[in-house]
Each structure stands twice: as C-alpha cells, then as structure tokens.
Design a protein around this motif. Structure first.
Motif, PDB file in Angstrom:
ATOM      1  N   THR A  18     -32.826 -18.221   3.076  1.00  0.00           N
ATOM      2  CA  THR A  18     -31.596 -18.614   2.423  1.00  0.00           C
ATOM      3  C   THR A  18     -30.486 -18.774   3.461  1.00  0.00           C
ATOM      4  O   THR A  18     -30.201 -17.847   4.198  1.00  0.00           O
ATOM      5  N   PRO A  19     -29.886 -19.949   3.549  1.00  0.00           N
ATOM      6  CA  PRO A  19     -28.833 -20.148   4.553  1.00  0.00           C
ATOM      7  C   PRO A  19     -27.656 -19.201   4.326  1.00  0.00           C
ATOM      8  O   PRO A  19     -27.281 -18.906   3.198  1.00  0.00           O
ATOM      9  N   GLY A  20     -27.101 -18.737   5.417  1.00  0.00           N
ATOM     10  CA  GLY A  20     -25.897 -17.928   5.350  1.00  0.00           C
ATOM     11  C   GLY A  20     -26.142 -16.467   5.057  1.00  0.00           C
ATOM     12  O   GLY A  20     -25.201 -15.699   5.014  1.00  0.00           O
ATOM     13  N   THR A  21     -27.384 -16.036   4.901  1.00  0.00           N
ATOM     14  CA  THR A  21     -27.641 -14.630   4.623  1.00  0.00           C
ATOM     15  C   THR A  21     -28.433 -13.950   5.717  1.00  0.00           C
ATOM     16  O   THR A  21     -28.805 -12.810   5.583  1.00  0.00           O
ATOM     17  N   ALA A  22     -28.676 -14.635   6.797  1.00  0.00           N
ATOM     18  CA  ALA A  22     -29.457 -14.045   7.874  1.00  0.00           C
ATOM     19  C   ALA A  22     -28.702 -12.886   8.500  1.00  0.00           C
ATOM     20  O   ALA A  22     -27.488 -12.939   8.684  1.00  0.00           O
ATOM     21  N   ALA A  23     -29.421 -11.834   8.792  1.00  0.00           N
ATOM     22  CA  ALA A  23     -28.821 -10.670   9.441  1.00  0.00           C
ATOM     23  C   ALA A  23     -28.519 -11.003  10.896  1.00  0.00           C
ATOM     24  O   ALA A  23     -29.177 -11.836  11.510  1.00  0.00           O
ATOM     25  N   ALA A  24     -27.524 -10.349  11.421  1.00  0.00           N
ATOM     26  CA  ALA A  24     -27.186 -10.524  12.827  1.00  0.00           C
ATOM     27  C   ALA A  24     -28.331  -9.992  13.670  1.00  0.00           C
ATOM     28  O   ALA A  24     -28.995  -9.042  13.284  1.00  0.00           O
ATOM     29  N   PRO A  25     -28.559 -10.571  14.840  1.00  0.00           N
ATOM     30  CA  PRO A  25     -29.625 -10.056  15.697  1.00  0.00           C
ATOM     31  C   PRO A  25     -29.394  -8.582  16.003  1.00  0.00           C
ATOM     32  O   PRO A  25     -28.293  -8.162  16.312  1.00  0.00           O
ATOM     33  N   GLY A  26     -30.447  -7.817  15.874  1.00  0.00           N
ATOM     34  CA  GLY A  26     -30.359  -6.395  16.175  1.00  0.00           C
ATOM     35  C   GLY A  26     -29.921  -5.561  14.993  1.00  0.00           C
ATOM     36  O   GLY A  26     -29.934  -4.349  15.058  1.00  0.00           O
ATOM     37  N   ALA A  27     -29.516  -6.205  13.895  1.00  0.00           N
ATOM     38  CA  ALA A  27     -29.064  -5.449  12.728  1.00  0.00           C
ATOM     39  C   ALA A  27     -30.257  -4.824  12.035  1.00  0.00           C
ATOM     40  O   ALA A  27     -31.315  -5.424  11.961  1.00  0.00           O
ATOM     41  N   PRO A  28     -30.096  -3.577  11.566  1.00  0.00           N
ATOM     42  CA  PRO A  28     -31.203  -2.940  10.853  1.00  0.00           C
ATOM     43  C   PRO A  28     -31.544  -3.690   9.586  1.00  0.00           C
ATOM     44  O   PRO A  28     -30.681  -4.276   8.944  1.00  0.00           O
ATOM     45  N   THR A  29     -32.805  -3.709   9.242  1.00  0.00           N
ATOM     46  CA  THR A  29     -33.269  -4.348   8.030  1.00  0.00           C
ATOM     47  C   THR A  29     -33.424  -3.274   6.967  1.00  0.00           C
ATOM     48  O   THR A  29     -34.136  -2.301   7.176  1.00  0.00           O
ATOM     49  N   ALA A  30     -32.760  -3.455   5.874  1.00  0.00           N
ATOM     50  CA  ALA A  30     -32.814  -2.465   4.811  1.00  0.00           C
ATOM     51  C   ALA A  30     -34.199  -2.403   4.208  1.00  0.00           C
ATOM     52  O   ALA A  30     -34.871  -3.410   4.071  1.00  0.00           O
ATOM     53  N   GLY A  31     -34.629  -1.220   3.871  1.00  0.00           N
ATOM     54  CA  GLY A  31     -35.850  -1.033   3.137  1.00  0.00           C
ATOM     55  C   GLY A  31     -37.100  -0.832   3.969  1.00  0.00           C
ATOM     56  O   GLY A  31     -38.084  -0.358   3.476  1.00  0.00           O
ATOM     57  N   SER A  32     -37.075  -1.173   5.231  1.00  0.00           N
ATOM     58  CA  SER A  32     -38.267  -1.007   6.036  1.00  0.00           C
ATOM     59  C   SER A  32     -37.898  -0.558   7.420  1.00  0.00           C
ATOM     60  O   SER A  32     -37.101  -1.197   8.091  1.00  0.00           O
ATOM     61  N   GLN A  65     -27.278  15.692  17.573  1.00  0.00           N
ATOM     62  CA  GLN A  65     -27.162  15.178  16.210  1.00  0.00           C
ATOM     63  C   GLN A  65     -27.331  13.672  16.272  1.00  0.00           C
ATOM     64  O   GLN A  65     -26.585  12.980  16.971  1.00  0.00           O
ATOM     65  N   LEU A  66     -28.340  13.160  15.572  1.00  0.00           N
ATOM     66  CA  LEU A  66     -28.616  11.718  15.549  1.00  0.00           C
ATOM     67  C   LEU A  66     -28.466  11.194  14.139  1.00  0.00           C
ATOM     68  O   LEU A  66     -28.891  11.843  13.185  1.00  0.00           O
ATOM     69  N   THR A  67     -27.910  10.009  14.014  1.00  0.00           N
ATOM     70  CA  THR A  67     -27.882   9.309  12.740  1.00  0.00           C
ATOM     71  C   THR A  67     -28.833   8.122  12.851  1.00  0.00           C
ATOM     72  O   THR A  67     -28.757   7.351  13.813  1.00  0.00           O
ATOM     73  N   LEU A  68     -29.746   8.025  11.878  1.00  0.00           N
ATOM     74  CA  LEU A  68     -30.755   6.964  11.872  1.00  0.00           C
ATOM     75  C   LEU A  68     -30.549   6.025  10.700  1.00  0.00           C
ATOM     76  O   LEU A  68     -30.194   6.459   9.597  1.00  0.00           O
ATOM     77  N   ALA A  69     -30.801   4.752  10.951  1.00  0.00           N
ATOM     78  CA  ALA A  69     -30.827   3.739   9.897  1.00  0.00           C
ATOM     79  C   ALA A  69     -31.930   2.757  10.261  1.00  0.00           C
ATOM     80  O   ALA A  69     -31.894   2.159  11.348  1.00  0.00           O
ATOM     81  N   ALA A  70     -32.915   2.637   9.386  1.00  0.00           N
ATOM     82  CA  ALA A  70     -34.054   1.735   9.607  1.00  0.00           C
ATOM     83  C   ALA A  70     -34.753   2.021  10.934  1.00  0.00           C
ATOM     84  O   ALA A  70     -35.177   1.110  11.629  1.00  0.00           O
ATOM     85  N   GLY A  71     -34.853   3.286  11.287  1.00  0.00           N
ATOM     86  CA  GLY A  71     -35.564   3.674  12.504  1.00  0.00           C
ATOM     87  C   GLY A  71     -34.761   3.550  13.780  1.00  0.00           C
ATOM     88  O   GLY A  71     -35.244   3.859  14.859  1.00  0.00           O
ATOM     89  N   LYS A  72     -33.525   3.080  13.670  1.00  0.00           N
ATOM     90  CA  LYS A  72     -32.675   2.934  14.857  1.00  0.00           C
ATOM     91  C   LYS A  72     -31.584   3.991  14.864  1.00  0.00           C
ATOM     92  O   LYS A  72     -31.077   4.389  13.818  1.00  0.00           O
ATOM     93  N   VAL A  73     -31.208   4.391  16.067  1.00  0.00           N
ATOM     94  CA  VAL A  73     -30.128   5.352  16.236  1.00  0.00           C
ATOM     95  C   VAL A  73     -28.802   4.608  16.080  1.00  0.00           C
ATOM     96  O   VAL A  73     -28.549   3.623  16.777  1.00  0.00           O
ATOM     97  N   THR A  74     -27.977   5.076  15.155  1.00  0.00           N
ATOM     98  CA  THR A  74     -26.671   4.442  14.957  1.00  0.00           C
ATOM     99  C   THR A  74     -25.536   5.311  15.483  1.00  0.00           C
ATOM    100  O   THR A  74     -24.418   4.830  15.643  1.00  0.00           O
ATOM    101  N   ASP A  75     -25.828   6.596  15.740  1.00  0.00           N
ATOM    102  CA  ASP A  75     -24.805   7.481  16.303  1.00  0.00           C
ATOM    103  C   ASP A  75     -25.514   8.677  16.929  1.00  0.00           C
ATOM    104  O   ASP A  75     -26.581   9.089  16.476  1.00  0.00           O
ATOM    105  N   VAL A  76     -24.891   9.210  17.979  1.00  0.00           N
ATOM    106  CA  VAL A  76     -25.406  10.421  18.609  1.00  0.00           C
ATOM    107  C   VAL A  76     -24.224  11.309  18.990  1.00  0.00           C
ATOM    108  O   VAL A  76     -23.193  10.811  19.453  1.00  0.00           O
ATOM    109  N   GLN A  77     -24.380  12.589  18.742  1.00  0.00           N
ATOM    110  CA  GLN A  77     -23.372  13.574  19.127  1.00  0.00           C
ATOM    111  C   GLN A  77     -24.089  14.712  19.845  1.00  0.00           C
ATOM    112  O   GLN A  77     -25.181  15.117  19.442  1.00  0.00           O
ATOM    113  N   ARG A 105     -31.040   1.670  19.632  1.00  0.00           N
ATOM    114  CA  ARG A 105     -32.462   1.627  19.999  1.00  0.00           C
ATOM    115  C   ARG A 105     -33.306   2.311  18.936  1.00  0.00           C
ATOM    116  O   ARG A 105     -32.857   3.202  18.228  1.00  0.00           O
ATOM    117  N   ASN A 106     -34.567   1.890  18.870  1.00  0.00           N
ATOM    118  CA  ASN A 106     -35.519   2.539  17.970  1.00  0.00           C
ATOM    119  C   ASN A 106     -35.794   3.938  18.475  1.00  0.00           C
ATOM    120  O   ASN A 106     -35.971   4.149  19.683  1.00  0.00           O
TER     121      ASN A 106
END
Length: 137
Positions: A18-32, A65-77, A105-106
């Motif tokens: 679908t045009p205009g709905t592509a995720a940005a490169p590197g963006a986590p994919t929801a659900g998997s 402390q790590l925050t994960l989204a779709a297997g990727k680290v989104t924050d680290v403390q 990164r994954n």
C-alpha cells in the motif's frame, strides 16, 4: 553464539504494498520480532538485571535496564555501583557511551567488548544482557 546477518530495515514484500504506509528503514515491525537465524523472539518491554565482573579491585556490579521493541533495543540505562573511584570513573565512561553501541540493534547481535575505554564493565553488561534475554523470551 549466534551471529545474525545484517538486518534490512524493510524486506521486500509482495503481500502489502500500500503506497504511503511503508515503515521507515530500520523501524521495528509490529507483531513480529523473530530474528532470522537466531530463533529468538522477545516480548516488548523494559527489563533490568545486574551483571558482575572482576576488576583489579575485586568483583564489581553494574546494573542494566533495556527497553525492547520487536527484538530491538530502543533504550538503555546503566546503574552504577562503584566500589571505588576507579570503578566510578570506568562505569561512568561506559554509561556515557553504551547507548551509541546498542540502541537500534537487535538484542541477539549484542556482545559489547569495550565502551569509551572501559573494557571490564562490558563483562558485567554482557552478563546482565543474558539475564535480560532469558527474561524477555
């Protein structure tokens, strides 16, 4: 040990173009968050663990402390637990530089060896990382 290949931000897909709905490169994919070749699937969330390592002053502890989204680290403390001024210095340097090495990164690709001149703290970080991976499964 697993070495996941380079993760493309968006794999070619013929199922949904679908045009205009592509995720940005590197963006986590929801659900998997299954990673090719790793067999790892992690639950999204924020996880904490302590790791130990041996310095010239004895056994030290570092909190992660790590925050994960779709297997990727989104924050680290990093929570510092210095037992002396040298440990405080190196854990502080580590805390200041770790984000640049792990965020985006994954989690299965992470194996930190040296951050901002601090190599021993990495051992504690990697130990805490293994605990977090086990908890997030």
């Amino acid at each position: 040990m697993s070495l996941a290949g380079t993760v493309a931000g968006c794999a070619p897909s013929t199922a949904d173009s679908t045009p205009g709905t592509a995720a940005a490169p590197g963006a986590p994919t929801a659900g998997s968050s299954a990673l090719a070749g790793s067999g790892g699937t992690y639950k999204d969330g924020t996880y904490s663990a302590d790791g130990n390592y041996v310095s010239p002053n004895g056994t030290e502890t570092v909190g992660v402390q790590l925050t994960l989204a779709a297997g990727k680290v989104t924050d680290v403390q990093i929570t510092q637990h210095p037992s002396n001024p040298n440990t405080r210095k190196f854990q502080g340097q580590f805390a200041g530089g770790i984000s640049a090495q792990v965020v985006g990164r994954n989690i299965d690709e992470l194996n930190v060896s040296k951050v901002s001149g601090s190599s021993l703290t990495s051992g504690g970080f990697n130990q805490a990382l293994e605990k977090i991976k086990a908890e997030a499964h």
